[in-house]
Design a protein around this motif. Structure first.
Motif, PDB file in Angstrom:
ATOM      1  N   UNK A 143      69.902  50.484  35.610  1.00 19.42           N
ATOM      2  CA  UNK A 143      70.253  49.146  35.995  1.00 19.42           C
ATOM      3  C   UNK A 143      70.352  48.328  34.721  1.00 19.42           C
ATOM      4  N   UNK A 144      69.996  47.112  34.762  1.00 14.04           N
ATOM      5  CA  UNK A 144      69.926  46.061  33.516  1.00 14.04           C
ATOM      6  C   UNK A 144      69.092  45.163  33.758  1.00 14.04           C
ATOM      7  N   UNK A 145      68.232  44.547  32.684  1.00 10.78           N
ATOM      8  CA  UNK A 145      67.586  43.606  32.744  1.00 10.78           C
ATOM      9  C   UNK A 145      68.047  42.232  32.560  1.00 10.78           C
ATOM     10  N   UNK A 146      69.474  42.398  32.234  1.00 12.22           N
ATOM     11  CA  UNK A 146      70.219  40.994  32.209  1.00 12.22           C
ATOM     12  C   UNK A 146      70.448  40.259  33.689  1.00 12.22           C
ATOM     13  N   UNK A 147      70.130  40.926  34.766  1.00 10.62           N
ATOM     14  CA  UNK A 147      70.222  40.437  35.902  1.00 10.62           C
ATOM     15  C   UNK A 147      69.169  39.275  35.842  1.00 10.62           C
TER      16      UNK A 147
END
Length: 249
Positions: A143-147
């Motif tokens: 996934x991504x932490x930019x969420x």
């Protein structure tokens, strides 16, 4: 380095493994003692470079071409890996694209392409993994932490990855009673071609200072977290999103 006899080895399939984070994951799993199938979409040369590096680590590695957005390709990835190794224990879906685009009608093509690879692809890979893995299997999606930061221009990417996190949690419940875990790893900014493409030196320098550790992540940072989830110490972690970001969000 002499390979461990195949009968005692576990096997992993890693999509998007010809470069970047996927490559680091494949090489870490090879070093951990896995035979690894290197899934890739476009660059056969890069995939073979990853295979060669994995074999140096003692893995019976192979490369398999396939587009994760296409169901027949995904089925072939799994068929080929299982035929080569006789088993599959870990599946990591790292394949993905990042197209910067605003939330606007003019961005629809970028949105559709991002959803096709990053969300539809995850749906297909996770679904095949659920159908094929047995007791003790590990399914890991990227996934991504930019969420958590909702940065402008990341709309399609965030939409797709938020969907991936939802799929992982649902899948963990659908796998109840089978002894298979499903988790996601959400990197923060990582110094890969995918992340650096299109960004100025100033933007990169600024992003590298956001996390309290004041650096960009490395592909190996993310691979270490995947290794943990895929290994014996990760057996009790399930339906989780592990944010590997140095405190970015």
């Amino acid at each position: 380095m002499t390979s461990t006899p195949a009968i005692s080895r576990r096997a992993a399939l890693v999509t998007g493994a010809s470069r970047g984070i996927g490559r680091a994951i494949a090489l870490r799993l090879a070093a951990d003692g896995f035979d690894v199938a290197i899934g890739y979409a476009g660059s056969a040369a890069r995939a073979e470079e990853t295979v060669a590096a994995a074999r140096e680590a003692g893995s019976n590695a192979i490369a398999i071409q396939g587009d994760v957005a296409q169901a027949p390709d995904v089925a072939r990835l799994f068929d080929t890996a299982q035929q080569a190794f006789g088993r599959l224990d870990v599946v990591v879906n790292s394949a993905g694209i990042m197209q910067m685009a605003s939330v606007a009608p003019a961005s629809l093509d970028a949105f559709d392409q991002t959803i096709a690879t990053n969300l539809r692809g995850a749906f297909l890979v996770l679904g095949e993994a659920a159908a094929r893995l047995g007791q003790g299997g590990r399914i890991i999606a990227l996934s991504t932490s930019v969420i958590a930061r909702s940065l402008p221009g990341y709309g399609p990417y965030i939409a797709a990855k938020a969907g991936v996190e939802g799929l992982v949690r649902v899948l963990a419940n659908e796998l109840r009673g089978r002894g298979i875990t499903a988790n996601a790893v959400a990197p923060g900014p990582v110094a890969t071609e995918l992340f650096l493409d299109g960004k100025s030196e100033e933007q990169v320098a600024q992003l590298s200072k956001v996390a309290p550790l004041e650096r960009l992540g490395t592909p190996e940072d993310i691979a270490a977290a995947v290794s943990f989830l895929a290994g014996p110490d990760g057996a009790w972690i399930n339906a989780q999103v592990v944010r590997v970001n140095g405190g970015f969000a």
